[in-house]
Write an enzyme that holds these catalytic residues in place. Structure first.
Site, PDB file in Angstrom:
ATOM      1  N   SER A  42       0.871  -1.386   0.075  1.00  0.00           N
ATOM      2  CA  SER A  42      -0.107  -0.092   0.074  1.00  0.00           C
ATOM      3  C   SER A  42       0.909   1.154  -0.009  1.00  0.00           C
ATOM      4  CB  SER A  42      -0.812   0.038   1.103  1.00  0.00           C
ATOM      5  OG  SER A  42      -2.368  -0.855   0.774  1.00  0.00           O
ATOM      6  N   LYS A  45       0.519   3.886  -2.701  1.00  0.00           N
ATOM      7  CA  LYS A  45      -0.475   4.870  -3.012  1.00  0.00           C
ATOM      8  C   LYS A  45       0.169   6.286  -2.731  1.00  0.00           C
ATOM      9  CE  LYS A  45      -4.071   1.890  -1.800  1.00  0.00           C
ATOM     10  NZ  LYS A  45      -4.051   0.550  -0.901  1.00  0.00           N
ATOM     11  N   SER A 100      -6.828   3.882   2.785  1.00  0.00           N
ATOM     12  CA  SER A 100      -5.825   2.830   1.830  1.00  0.00           C
ATOM     13  C   SER A 100      -6.898   2.075   0.894  1.00  0.00           C
ATOM     14  CB  SER A 100      -5.155   1.824   2.788  1.00  0.00           C
ATOM     15  OG  SER A 100      -4.424   1.350   2.245  1.00  0.00           O
TER      16      SER A 100
END
Length: 181
Positions: A42, A45, A100
């Protein structure tokens, strides 16, 4: 031995790779396997947000977009988007970074890059512009992909760059935010 060297000797990490970087000089205070290529999950991102902010500009953040079937069907951590939802770029960015949201990542990527492959090209162009030679993006969300990786050092470099972007810093510094869909 100076105090910095003593502090380095006392630091340890159970992570496969780690970096502690002084942000102004980008001097490494601690490093462990800092150049080992690893999946970035993640933390992808961070680049997704930066590319979006720079692609659309702050003047267009309030523009509304319509969520398509592909974004709505994205698995993993989610903002909770459904096909046909109308949402602003700004709200998608908050959903991307605070929740997220993998679905928000796909929705943003489809608008900025026309599709996920096109957006990955934009992400890789930005990585190249930042001198990240051991980083490659395939997805906007970080779900497993064969050729999707970075190093601890390059992730720290990207994070430092992102934290110098006013819009990005506002988003990640937010504790509570209401998203309108």
């Amino acid at each position: 031995v100076d105090k910095t060297e003593q502090a380095k000797a006392q630091l340890s990490s159970s992570a496969k790779a780690a970096v502690v970087m002084e942000t102004t000089s980008q001097r490494l205070l601690f490093a462990k396997n800092e150049n080992q290529k690893l999946p970035m999950a993640s933390t992808t991102k961070i680049m997704t947000a930066i590319v979006m902010i720079e692609q659309i500009g702050v003047d267009r953040l309030t523009e509304e977009v319509v969520v398509d079937k592909e974004a709505a069907a994205t698995v993993g951590s989610r903002l909770g988007l459904s096909t046909g939802d109308k949402i602003t770029y700004n709200d998608l960015l908050y959903g991307l970074m605070l929740c997220s949201g993998n679905d928000a990542a796909v929705a943003l990527a489809e608008y900025a890059g026309n599709d996920l492959k096109g957006f990955a090209e934009l992400m890789n162009k930005k990585a190249d512009d930042l001198g990240l030679k051991n980083t490659n993006f395939e997805t906007p969300h970080g779900l497993d992909a064969d050729n999707h990786y970075t190093t601890a050092y390059e992730l720290a470099t990207l994070s430092n760059y992102a934290l110098n972007n006013k819009t990005f810093t506002e988003i990640v510094g937010t504790k509570n935010y209401t998203i309108t869909i």
